[in-house]
Design an enzyme around this catalytic site. Sequence first.
Site, mmCIF file in Angstrom:
data_model
loop_
_atom_site.group_PDB
_atom_site.id
_atom_site.type_symbol
_atom_site.label_atom_id
_atom_site.label_comp_id
_atom_site.label_asym_id
_atom_site.label_seq_id
_atom_site.Cartn_x
_atom_site.Cartn_y
_atom_site.Cartn_z
ATOM 1 N N HIS A 205 16.385 2.850 105.131
ATOM 2 C CA HIS A 205 16.952 4.093 105.664
ATOM 3 C C HIS A 205 17.447 5.058 104.589
ATOM 4 O O HIS A 205 17.826 6.191 104.897
ATOM 5 C CB HIS A 205 18.046 3.803 106.704
ATOM 6 C CG HIS A 205 19.371 3.384 106.156
ATOM 7 N ND1 HIS A 205 20.427 4.260 106.052
ATOM 8 C CD2 HIS A 205 19.821 2.200 105.705
ATOM 9 C CE1 HIS A 205 21.479 3.603 105.561
ATOM 10 N NE2 HIS A 205 21.126 2.354 105.338
ATOM 11 N N CYS A 330 29.451 6.247 102.896
ATOM 12 C CA CYS A 330 28.314 5.395 103.257
ATOM 13 C C CYS A 330 28.574 3.949 102.925
ATOM 14 O O CYS A 330 27.881 3.072 103.391
ATOM 15 C CB CYS A 330 27.034 5.850 102.580
ATOM 16 S SG CYS A 330 26.703 5.043 101.028
HETATM 17 N N1 PLP Z 1 23.915 -0.494 98.066
HETATM 18 C C1 PLP Z 1 24.046 0.830 97.867
HETATM 19 C C2 PLP Z 1 24.069 1.367 96.474
HETATM 20 C C3 PLP Z 1 24.146 1.694 98.955
HETATM 21 O O1 PLP Z 1 24.291 2.999 98.755
HETATM 22 C C4 PLP Z 1 24.111 1.147 100.270
HETATM 23 C C5 PLP Z 1 24.290 2.056 101.425
HETATM 24 O O2 PLP Z 1 25.242 2.083 102.093
HETATM 25 C C6 PLP Z 1 23.957 -0.246 100.423
HETATM 26 C C7 PLP Z 1 23.872 -1.019 99.295
HETATM 27 C C8 PLP Z 1 23.897 -0.873 101.780
HETATM 28 O O3 PLP Z 1 22.637 -0.659 102.367
HETATM 29 P P1 PLP Z 1 22.432 -0.784 103.937
HETATM 30 O O4 PLP Z 1 23.053 0.419 104.550
HETATM 31 O O5 PLP Z 1 20.933 -0.812 104.121
HETATM 32 O O6 PLP Z 1 23.051 -2.061 104.365
#
Ligand code: PLP
Length: 392
Positions: A205, A330
């Site tokens: 995503h 995020c």
């Molecule tokens: N690692 C990083 C650097 C991110 O920016 C994110 C996003 O939130 C993640 C890990 C986690 O990914 P996901 O949202 O697919 O669990």
Amino acid sequence: MTLKIPIYLDNHSTTKVDPKVVEAMLPYFSENYGNAASRQHEFGWKAEAAVENARKQIARLVGAENPEIVFTSGGTESINLALKGVAEAYASKRNHIITATTEHKAVLDTCARLEEHGFEITYLPVDTAGLISVADLKNAITNKTILVTIMLANNEIGTIAPIAEIGAVCRGAGIFFHADATQATGKIPVNVVEMNVDLMSFSAHKMYGPKGVGALYVRANRPKVNLTALIDGGGHERGMRSGTLNVPAIVGFGKAAALAQENMSMEAKRVAAFRDELESGIASQLDEVMVNGNQAHRLPNNSNMTFKGVNADRLILDMKDIAVSSGSACSSASPEPSHVLRAIGLSDEDVLSSIRFGLGRFTTAEEIDYTINRVVQTVKAAREKSLQLAHP
Ligand code: PLP
């Protein structure tokens, strides 16, 4: 082109699913809805073929062999599988892990959990650009170290780490190396061989694919990485991640990888030009603006700016027509002042005055012009207001 409001500049948080990705996924909901593990009929064969095609598309994007790609539910799960999986598999021999203070919560919280289970974690500091020192890394390695985990690109300031160099140090010391490439993949070239990584985490995503799907690269040879699974069940994904595969999402992830590979260099140039325009447009009209992070080695779509004396959350509320984020929205369901900005040396006040702009594939020139004007006006108004309050 007519400008559509609100403008989306939060592409580190997530991205719009590319219409070509949606198109590729649709038949796997309605026509080809088989279970990829059903070996006895055509529905299953079609689903399996689609999954294997996606695996190939992702492997090709990152220079891996197809079987080295293990599908997961996203970046967070991939990171958990890499760290906990290696920790548990080798626990009887070694118990020390090295990481950095600016990692995503998915890494930091996993390390904290492992600490509760008796592992020792070293958190390396970073410089003002957000980079660890390779000398610090070498000094931190002991005969108990099993794994080093360092992100390829930071999700807040976009800093790109010298992963190949770090990987070479780990390889030389006989230590496994995991890199969180969630933000970098599809935006900058990634090659697991050239980067000397043994494990690498990806998320669809963040690269115009669907949410809820990701992958972990697990090196098969020289050295082979053994992992203890987090999820047991039917032995899917060569026993590393059981559970019926999410075929439409995996197909979408594969298509997103293929599109990224096709368009990466042109897209990176276009997006970086917009980003530079955004920064210079704002900085030429406002005093006391700072660009955070490493301007020489940064993701093309990232800009993190501090607007001195202005509260970023207030600013974001005053600009509801532009979707951006302060701190690390995020990375956490409960945002708190950014640990990354603190780690690169910003004062608490500056941390709370910082905004992350995340540009993307669908960002337009009109949106950048609009954003420059809107930010300049809003910051000026906020500063005037605080002056009036200070000197009524
Ligand atoms: N690692 C990083 C650097 C991110 O920016 C994110 C996003 O939130 C993640 C890990 C986690 O990914 P996901 O949202 O697919 O669990």
